[in-house]
Structure formats: C-alpha cells, structure tokens
Design an enzyme around this catalytic site. Structure first.
Site, PDB file in Angstrom:
ATOM      1  CG  HIS A 138      -4.125 -36.564  16.276  1.00 39.85           C
ATOM      2  ND1 HIS A 138      -4.212 -37.851  16.754  1.00 39.85           N
ATOM      3  CD2 HIS A 138      -5.195 -36.397  15.462  1.00 39.85           C
ATOM      4  CE1 HIS A 138      -5.260 -38.446  16.215  1.00 39.85           C
ATOM      5  NE2 HIS A 138      -5.888 -37.578  15.435  1.00 39.85           N
ATOM      6  CD  GLU A 170      -1.704  -5.061  11.913  1.00 34.52           C
ATOM      7  OE1 GLU A 170      -0.466  -4.991  12.035  1.00 34.52           O
ATOM      8  OE2 GLU A 170      -2.263  -5.259  10.815  1.00 34.52           O
ATOM      9  CE  LYS A 178      -3.557   2.135   2.905  1.00 37.31           C
ATOM     10  NZ  LYS A 178      -4.491   1.904   4.001  1.00 37.31           N
ATOM     11  CD  GLU A 199       9.434  -5.932   7.275  1.00 37.76           C
ATOM     12  OE1 GLU A 199       9.120  -4.829   6.753  1.00 37.76           O
ATOM     13  OE2 GLU A 199       9.231  -6.198   8.471  1.00 37.76           O
ATOM     14  N   GLY A 252      -4.858  -2.283   5.239  1.00 37.54           N
ATOM     15  CA  GLY A 252      -4.115  -3.425   4.696  1.00 37.54           C
ATOM     16  C   GLY A 252      -4.806  -4.752   4.968  1.00 37.54           C
ATOM     17  NE  ARG A 253      -6.322  -4.455  11.216  1.00 35.45           N
ATOM     18  CZ  ARG A 253      -5.684  -3.299  11.358  1.00 35.45           C
ATOM     19  NH1 ARG A 253      -4.568  -3.059  10.687  1.00 35.45           N
ATOM     20  NH2 ARG A 253      -6.158  -2.357  12.157  1.00 35.45           N
ATOM     21  CE  LYS A 270       6.035  -1.060  10.399  1.00 35.89           C
ATOM     22  NZ  LYS A 270       5.167  -0.245   9.557  1.00 35.89           N
TER      23      LYS A 270
END
Ligand code: G6Q
Length: 542
Positions: A389, A358, A211, A217, A272-273, A509
């Site tokens: 399990h 978030e 965005k 990263e 973003g999410r 950050k």
C-alpha cells in the site's frame, strides 16, 4: 588474474545478456512447464524459488563458470581455514566458528604466531552467557536494591545493535513476556530518553555492547545510562549489578567502571555485522533463553554446512548470490527490496541493509583498483502487506529496476481466522504480478477505456525470489541469516572486494569529531567550506 570484466566467463555472460534482452519471463515459463519446480532448491528447511528471475539454464551454467573463474571454492575454504580474508584489516572473518558445535575445529593465527583452535573459547563464552542469562531470567541475579531484573536495555550501534534488535523482534514469540527489551543506539538523546521513560532503575539491566568500546554514540549513551541509574540509586556500587559489557576491549570496559567479571568477550575475527550469534546476542539469549539461542546457532550451522559442501548449482546461498550478480551486473538492477511477509521480521530489511551494503558497498577491488562494474545494489524494504500500500506501485510500474526477495512461512505463529492465507495469497500474487504483468490486450479485453489502457498495463518481467520455510523458529531464523551472510560473501568474491572492512564510515566520523567543539564554542574560527561554516553558525548554541 585479469580484472573481472576481462574474464571469459564475464564476457560470456555479457554476450548472453545481450542475446537475452528481449526474452520475457512469460516466454520462459511458456517454454518450460516445469520451470516453477525445476528452478528451485531446498536446504535446511528453506525452499528457494528462483524461477521468476530472468535466467535460462545457460545463464545459470555461465554464472557457475564465473564463480569458478573467480576462485569461489578456494575463497570459501580460505574463510573456513581462518585465513585473513579481510585483507585490508589483516583479519580472519570466521563467524562460522561462532556456531560450530563443540569438537569442530577452526583455527586462526594468534598474535604469538601459533595456530589456535577458537572453538573451545567460543563455547566457554557461550557457557558464560548461558549462566548469566539464566541467573537473570530466574531472578537469582538481582539489582542493587535486591529486586529482580525486569527490563534489559542493549546499548550499542551498527553491528552491535541491528542484529540483536532484529533477532529480538524476530523471536518475540519465543521470548519472556514479563521482561521488557529496549535497544538504544542513536546518539540523539531522544532515543535514550524515550527508551527509559517508563523503566524502573532498580530493575533495569544495561548491556553495553561494543566490540571496540570506543564508539562515541555507545559511550555517550552508556554514560547517560550510568547517570540515570545513579541519580535513582545513589551509590556507585550499583553499577556492578546493573551494567554488563560485551566487548573485545577489557581495559576500556574496566575504565568505564564495569567489572571485567561481567564482561563477555568476542574476537577480532568477528566483524560487527556478523556478530549477532556471538556474545553480542546476549539480549537475544535473555529474551528467548539458552535452548532457543542454541537452536538458532544450529540453524546457522546447518546453513554453513550446506554452503560449504553443496555443489554451486544446488547451493542456496551461492545461487542467491549469483542471481544478484546477474541482475546487478548484466540486467542493470540497482536495488533489492527485502519483503518479509511476517511481521516478526519487520527489522530484517534494516539488518540486511547493513549486512549487504556495509559489506559490498565498495568501489575498489582487493588490490585497490577502481572496479569498472557495479557492486552492491541498494537494499531496502518493509514487511508485506504494508509495502503493497505504499511503494509497490514503483515496483510494478516504475522506471527503476528492482529485484524483490519475498520471504514467508507456511504456518503462522499467530493464526487469526483466515488472515494467514490472506497474507500468503498476497505474497504469491505480488511475485506473480511482477513476473507476468498484464498486457494491453488483457486490459482491453477487460473493457478498459482506451485512454486508461497504458495506465492499467503492467510490463511484468520484473525479477523476484521467493524464500519459504515452514515456520519462523530460532533455527529457521539462524539459517536465513546465514544464507544472507554467505550470499553477501559470495557476491563480494565475484566483485573482488573485501566484504569485511568498512573504511567508508571513517571520514564522516573524523569530521564530526572536529565539528563537536566548533558547535560548543562560538569563538572558534571556522575553516570548512562555506556551506558547512554557515550551518555551524546557525546551529551553535549561542
Ligand atoms: C559492523 C561495523 C559497525 C560496528 C559499529 C559499532 O560491521 O563495524 O557497524 O558494528 O560501528 O562498533 P562497536 O561494536 O565497536 O561499538
């Protein structure tokens, strides 16, 4: 407005929870033979059985009172009107516009102060990604050497990764099997190198999804991708045929060397999410094609419409959210296990972790006061039956309080003998065992030695939801994601927090940016705490 815990509706729920403390799900089911059918709601192809929550009719009525007292209806309308409900960032949160059919109107205030209908832009962008993805899928769009594209690599992180990778996995059944899809998110070079090892640069397309186009990263991986490509193809001009971008930041995209003609936009009113159904979903569209992508948008939109119009007592996302509030704030539940009984949904828990935590993992109210109540529980999970399990032991007999969301489909996309019945039987059995448990008397009656009775006893009374649909399709996936998006929003309204900002990721950050040069240069003086200083010294290259 008084603080949340001062609201009469909140106090009534607290008193109700006290009075309810010793009520067991066994009693609730015994008292009402219809409970399992009554405490359900069906919307947009999703059947929601919430009968195995520790609630009575009074509880639900009080929870709806709380929603009313918190102004939920007004907040929903504010979202739909494009108001700046992301108050700390002064932005609208209008992801519902991303799936609005042409002709519906959603407006936001533009920078010029004018009120702009965003739906035409949404559809114009959709048309562009349809056109692009069809050209890649039919081989018209070719790589620099003239070969068709065979591998698509989405480079992005957080909201620019988790939705796309979840959707690509979820809809793999509908995807083009001759195309390879990879997702690179981690700045750890291993992520990039392992994703690339068997790919042919001449047939690989990179989608740089960011965005802001400033995320370190993503930019580091995008630079690595460009180097990888140019090492093989040897000509800067190749970048234009092998890189496209999804971003709101055209100048930075151009600076990176991607032709703005190959950039697909979205808008600051898409968090973003909440962006997997925007152009950020380009990889999804490349995988499943435009028709399936549109069907997914249709599922989102159908759930949006239900959420906006259904009365709260029959509203699937609202009920889902209010039950979470009840479990979190009044029954002390600290975590939610997301348990899809469908292998295609294996990345769904990871996707929901971001969406929920978030959004609502915050300790201050909209006004900046410290919340004196719990907010988001911790989300985690694994597909069933694998989880059974591993961590289900804790769910059944541990000391922690966890709610479970079981998600399943009546029909399998891959029928294999009677394995689907086996899968569904496990889902039902787990929800039943959590609710009803097994008493010491039952264990004894089975002939257990006395010393093992406590070990074999299950308290039960552990809440769970069951969500069922006919089949995993693009539309049912869209509706499921919209359900959780709206549930998260409703919880945020009840908790009086801004569900659309994420200040909590900033500090780490900033500190990382300061530490990077300190790792590179052993001569730089260190002025952190003694632990960080010692760790830096240990990790320095020289
Ligand atoms: C999501 C968050 C965050 C964001 C990533 C990637 O809601 O804002 O996860 O999606 O930090 O950001 P960019 O898309 O700007 O690279």
């Amino acid at each position: 407005m008084p603080g949340r815990t001062e609201l009469p509706a909140w106090k009534a729920l607290a008193a109700h929870a006290d009075a309810f403390a010793n009520t067991h799900l066994r009693d609730l089911f015994a008292a009402d033979p219809e409970r399992g059918e009554r405490l359900t709601v069906e919307a947009v192809g999703w059947y929601f059985d919430y009968s195995k929550n520790r609630v009575a009719d009074d509880t639900l009525r009080l929870l709806v009172d709380l929603a009313d007292a918190c102004g939920l209806r007004t907040r929903i309308e504010a979202m739909w009107r494009g108001e700046k409900i992301n108050s700390t960032e002064q932005r609208a949160a209008l992801h519902v516009a991303l799936r609005a059919p042409a002709g519906e109107k959603f407006t936001v205030d533009g920078a010029d102060g004018a009120c702009n209908d965003v739906v035409p832009e949404v559809h114009a962008t959709l048309a562009r990604i349809v056109d692009f993805s069809e050209r890649v899928r039919d081989g018209t769009w070719r790589g620099f050497t003239g070969k068709p594209i065979r591998a698509i690599v989405n480079i992005g992180i957080g909201g620019s990764d988790l939705g796309p990778v979840m959707a690509c996995e979820a809809l793999r059944h509908y995807s083009r099997r001759d195309l390879t899809f990879r997702f690179v998110s981690n700045v750890d070079g291993t992520d990039f190198c392992e994703a690339m090892r068997d790919l042919d640069p001449a047939q690989t397309l990179f989608i740089v999804s960011s965005k802001t186009f400033t995320t370190h990263e993503t930019l580091a991986n995008a630079r690595a991708a460009r180097t990888w490509l140019l090492r093989a193809l040897g000509d800067e001009c190749a970048v234009g045929r092998h890189f496209v971008a999804v971003s709101t930041n055209a100048p930075e995209v151009a600076k990176f060397g991607i032709d703005p003609a190959n950039m697909f936009g979205f808008w600051d009113w898409v968090g973003g999410r909440y962006s997997m159904d925007s152009a950020i979903g380009l990889s999804t569209m490349l995988a499943v094609g435009a028709d399936n992508f549109r069907a997914m948008l249709g599922g989102f939109h159908a759930m949006d419409t239900h959420f906006r119009h259904a009365p709260f007592a029959h509203n699937l996302p609202v009920l889902h959210a209010l039950l979470s509030v009840w479990n979190t704030n009044f029954l002390g539940v600290e975590s939610v296990a997301i348990l899809p009984y469908d292998q295609y949904l294996k990345r769904f828990p990871a996707y929901l972790q971001q969406l929920a935590m978030e959004s609502n993992g915050k300790r201050v109210t909209q006004e900046g006061a410290r919340a004196d109540y719990a907010t988001s529980p911790v989300y985690w999970g694994e597909p069933g039956t694998n989880g059974q399990h591993s961590f289900f032991q804790l769910l059944h007999q541990g000391t922690r309080r966890v709610t479970c969301d079981f998600i399943g489909f009546r029909a399998s996309l891959n029928p294999l003998g009677d394995q689907h019945e086996l899968l569904l039987a496990n889902l039902l059995a787990q929800a039943k065992a959590l609710a009803f448990g097994k008493t010491a008397a039952q264990v004894r009656a089975e002939g257990s030695p006395d010393r093992l009775v406590p070990h074999r006893t299950f308290d039960g009374n552990r809440p769970s939801n069951v969500l069922l649909a006919e089949r995993l399709t693009p539309a049912s996936l869209g509706a499921l994601v919209a359900l959780y998006e709206h549930s998260v929003f409703v919880q945020g309204v009840i908790w009086d927090i801004d569900s659309f900002d994420q200040w909590g990721v900033e500090l780490g950050k900033q500190l990382a940016a300061r530490i990077v040069p300190e790792l590179h240069d052993a001569n730089l003086p260190l002025a952190h705490d003694s632990s960080t200083n010692a760790l830096i010294r240990r990790l320095r290259k020289t």
